[in-house]
Motif scaffolding. Structure first.
Motif, PDB file in Angstrom:
ATOM      1  N   LEU A   9       0.908  -1.102  -0.071  1.00 58.32           N
ATOM      2  CA  LEU A   9       0.076  -0.246  -0.067  1.00 58.32           C
ATOM      3  C   LEU A   9       0.810   1.226  -0.127  1.00 58.32           C
ATOM      4  O   LEU A   9       1.601   1.356   0.866  1.00 58.32           O
ATOM      5  CB  LEU A   9      -0.825   0.070   1.189  1.00 58.32           C
ATOM      6  CG  LEU A   9      -1.785   1.274   1.303  1.00 58.32           C
ATOM      7  CD1 LEU A   9      -2.991   1.122   0.190  1.00 58.32           C
ATOM      8  CD2 LEU A   9      -2.583   1.305   2.773  1.00 58.32           C
ATOM      9  N   ASN A  10       0.815   2.015  -1.121  1.00 54.22           N
ATOM     10  CA  ASN A  10       1.661   3.177  -1.102  1.00 54.22           C
ATOM     11  C   ASN A  10       1.103   4.294  -0.319  1.00 54.22           C
ATOM     12  O   ASN A  10      -0.210   4.465  -0.356  1.00 54.22           O
ATOM     13  CB  ASN A  10       1.771   3.812  -2.760  1.00 54.22           C
ATOM     14  CG  ASN A  10       2.720   4.707  -2.729  1.00 54.22           C
ATOM     15  OD1 ASN A  10       2.404   5.985  -2.543  1.00 54.22           O
ATOM     16  ND2 ASN A  10       3.682   4.694  -3.408  1.00 54.22           N
ATOM     17  N   GLN A  11       1.712   5.073   0.451  1.00 57.29           N
ATOM     18  CA  GLN A  11       1.299   6.040   1.495  1.00 57.29           C
ATOM     19  C   GLN A  11       0.373   7.099   0.653  1.00 57.29           C
ATOM     20  O   GLN A  11      -0.504   7.667   1.480  1.00 57.29           O
ATOM     21  CB  GLN A  11       2.237   6.807   2.149  1.00 57.29           C
ATOM     22  CG  GLN A  11       2.944   5.882   3.396  1.00 57.29           C
ATOM     23  CD  GLN A  11       3.863   6.921   4.080  1.00 57.29           C
ATOM     24  OE1 GLN A  11       4.993   6.993   3.661  1.00 57.29           O
ATOM     25  NE2 GLN A  11       3.227   7.605   5.329  1.00 57.29           N
ATOM     26  N   ILE A  34       4.648  -1.621   2.349  1.00 53.18           N
ATOM     27  CA  ILE A  34       4.184  -0.151   2.289  1.00 53.18           C
ATOM     28  C   ILE A  34       5.279   0.724   1.389  1.00 53.18           C
ATOM     29  O   ILE A  34       6.451   0.424   1.654  1.00 53.18           O
ATOM     30  CB  ILE A  34       3.998   0.294   3.654  1.00 53.18           C
ATOM     31  CG1 ILE A  34       3.435   1.946   3.537  1.00 53.18           C
ATOM     32  CG2 ILE A  34       5.434   0.419   4.458  1.00 53.18           C
ATOM     33  CD1 ILE A  34       3.151   2.345   4.905  1.00 53.18           C
ATOM     34  N   GLY A  35       4.744   1.340   0.508  1.00 52.02           N
ATOM     35  CA  GLY A  35       5.432   2.357  -0.229  1.00 52.02           C
ATOM     36  C   GLY A  35       5.542   3.782   0.596  1.00 52.02           C
ATOM     37  O   GLY A  35       4.384   4.212   0.662  1.00 52.02           O
ATOM     38  N   LEU A  36       6.775   4.181   0.779  1.00 49.11           N
ATOM     39  CA  LEU A  36       6.898   5.448   1.474  1.00 49.11           C
ATOM     40  C   LEU A  36       7.035   6.655   0.739  1.00 49.11           C
ATOM     41  O   LEU A  36       7.498   6.809  -0.270  1.00 49.11           O
ATOM     42  CB  LEU A  36       8.102   5.020   2.429  1.00 49.11           C
ATOM     43  CG  LEU A  36       8.045   4.108   3.500  1.00 49.11           C
ATOM     44  CD1 LEU A  36       9.470   3.932   4.157  1.00 49.11           C
ATOM     45  CD2 LEU A  36       6.903   4.142   4.545  1.00 49.11           C
ATOM     46  N   MET A  63      10.388   4.302  -2.008  1.00 48.20           N
ATOM     47  CA  MET A  63      10.483   5.778  -1.498  1.00 48.20           C
ATOM     48  C   MET A  63      10.173   6.721  -2.759  1.00 48.20           C
ATOM     49  O   MET A  63      10.674   6.633  -3.697  1.00 48.20           O
ATOM     50  CB  MET A  63      11.675   5.955  -0.648  1.00 48.20           C
ATOM     51  CG  MET A  63      11.417   7.628  -0.130  1.00 48.20           C
ATOM     52  SD  MET A  63      10.880   7.667   1.475  1.00 48.20           S
ATOM     53  CE  MET A  63      12.343   7.405   2.418  1.00 48.20           C
ATOM     54  N   CYS A  64       9.293   7.785  -2.566  1.00 47.45           N
ATOM     55  CA  CYS A  64       8.832   8.571  -3.074  1.00 47.45           C
ATOM     56  C   CYS A  64       9.218   9.864  -2.519  1.00 47.45           C
ATOM     57  O   CYS A  64       8.779  10.021  -1.349  1.00 47.45           O
ATOM     58  CB  CYS A  64       7.267   8.682  -3.640  1.00 47.45           C
ATOM     59  SG  CYS A  64       6.779   7.338  -4.857  1.00 47.45           S
ATOM     60  N   VAL A 100      11.926   6.387  -6.209  1.00 49.87           N
ATOM     61  CA  VAL A 100      11.143   6.598  -7.416  1.00 49.87           C
ATOM     62  C   VAL A 100      11.567   7.999  -7.879  1.00 49.87           C
ATOM     63  O   VAL A 100      11.504   8.839  -7.003  1.00 49.87           O
ATOM     64  CB  VAL A 100       9.778   6.447  -7.180  1.00 49.87           C
ATOM     65  CG1 VAL A 100       8.797   7.068  -8.226  1.00 49.87           C
ATOM     66  CG2 VAL A 100       9.404   5.032  -6.973  1.00 49.87           C
ATOM     67  N   LEU A 101      11.757   8.089  -9.274  1.00 49.90           N
ATOM     68  CA  LEU A 101      12.294   9.476  -9.603  1.00 49.90           C
ATOM     69  C   LEU A 101      11.131  10.262 -10.580  1.00 49.90           C
ATOM     70  O   LEU A 101      10.719   9.298 -11.517  1.00 49.90           O
ATOM     71  CB  LEU A 101      13.476   9.634 -10.262  1.00 49.90           C
ATOM     72  CG  LEU A 101      14.856   8.780  -9.709  1.00 49.90           C
ATOM     73  CD1 LEU A 101      16.093   8.916 -10.630  1.00 49.90           C
ATOM     74  CD2 LEU A 101      15.178   9.832  -8.519  1.00 49.90           C
ATOM     75  N   VAL A 102      10.767  11.368 -10.447  1.00 43.90           N
ATOM     76  CA  VAL A 102       9.863  12.178 -11.263  1.00 43.90           C
ATOM     77  C   VAL A 102      10.913  13.234 -11.742  1.00 43.90           C
ATOM     78  O   VAL A 102      11.303  14.185 -11.292  1.00 43.90           O
ATOM     79  CB  VAL A 102       8.789  12.721 -10.458  1.00 43.90           C
ATOM     80  CG1 VAL A 102       8.118  13.430 -11.621  1.00 43.90           C
ATOM     81  CG2 VAL A 102       7.887  11.600 -10.112  1.00 43.90           C
ATOM     82  N   SER A 103      10.955  13.091 -13.159  1.00 47.19           N
ATOM     83  CA  SER A 103      12.159  13.847 -13.873  1.00 47.19           C
ATOM     84  C   SER A 103      12.150  15.339 -13.696  1.00 47.19           C
ATOM     85  O   SER A 103      13.145  15.937 -13.568  1.00 47.19           O
ATOM     86  CB  SER A 103      12.427  13.444 -15.284  1.00 47.19           C
ATOM     87  OG  SER A 103      11.123  13.830 -16.117  1.00 47.19           O
TER      88      SER A 103
END
Length: 274
Positions: A9-11, A34-36, A63-64, A100-103
């Protein structure tokens, strides 16, 4: 209950819960991962987060977020790279394998999308060895083209792979997020090409009509039009055996009790994804 062993479950799906609340919702629904996100982790405290995860045996799956590499200003780029190194260090301390990278989107006033993508590649070259030394993989997430101007100039899985292929697979991978790539006629060939590079598989559904503010247009699995099980089978066929994260940005879901959302997530995962 049937097999939930890959579910995470992503936060973001329970945005208004604090970290202990999100953890409690996962445990109640028997969700093992869990996705943090960095902000709620920082609010709760990095060391306290690590202790909480150890106490509960909940597995941090990603991790995001890092990224936002497209500023042409040299001083800002130095700050952005430093912040990404800090994110890598946080992942390493928590035992999170994927950042996780958002460019990042086009700089203000710019129309040079090729130049922005070149800045992304330059930043990856700076960060990939640092991440690899710390046992963290950078996970490039392509976002739907509607986010290209202001959020992410990497719009397809193939574009993400073109960037990732410059680096060892243990340093840089890609995110397969159903919401962002389901529309792409080349997506299944791209998933096959991504063998060995899939860092994370994130699921939700595409609902129409989109609400005002498309960022919040994600739906619970089964409420939209994405062939979720077909895509899960495709990532499995590409050799991915890792966690399946449910990440939903939706105001109605956020305003629902987190425990209820976690239970629904588990049920819909079994019905539409597993």
């Amino acid at each position: 209950m049937s097999d939930l062993s890959r579910l995470s479950l992503n936060q973001a799906t329970v945005k208004y819960a604090d970290l202990p609340g999100a953890v409690a919702a996962c445990l109640r629904a028997e969700i093992p991962g869990i996705g943090l996100w960095r902000e709620p982790v920082a609010e709760y405290g990095l060391r306290k987060t690590a202790a909480l995860l150890r106490e509960t045996d909940l597995v941090p799956t990603s991790m995001c977020r890092g990224g936002f590499f497209t500023s042409p200003d040299s001083d800002q780029r130095i700050k952005d790279l430093a912040d990404n190194r800090a994110a890598i260090d946080e992942c390493a301390e928590l035992g999170v394998p994927e950042l996780v990278l958002v460019s990042g989107g086009l700089p203000a006033g710019s129309q040079d999308i090729d130049g922005a993508r070149a800045l992304v590649l330059d930043s990856l070259a700076e960060l990939a060895p640092y991440a690899g030394e710390r046992g963290v993989r950078l996970a490039i997430e392509p976002l739907h083209p509607m986010f290209c101007s202001d959020r992410c100039v990497v719009a397809t899985l193939d574009q993400a792979l073109d960037l990732a292929m410059h680096f060892p697979a243990e340093q840089v991978g890609v995110v397969v997020d159903t919401y962002h790539i389901w529309w792409d006629p080349n997506v299944y060939r791209a998933i096959e090409r991504a063998a060995g590079r899939i860092s994370a598989f994130q699921v939700c559904d595409w609902i129409t009509p989109l609400p005002e503010g498309v960022l919040l247009g994600r739906g619970m699995m089964g409420d939209g039009c994405i062939e979720l099980r077909r895509m899960r089978r495709a990532v499995d066929a590409a050799g991915y055996t890792g966690p399946i994260e449910v990440e939903i940005f939706n105001e109605t879901i956020w305003n629902t009790d987190p425990a209820e959302i976690a239970e629904l997530t588990a049920a819909r995962y079994l019905e539409h994804v597993h």
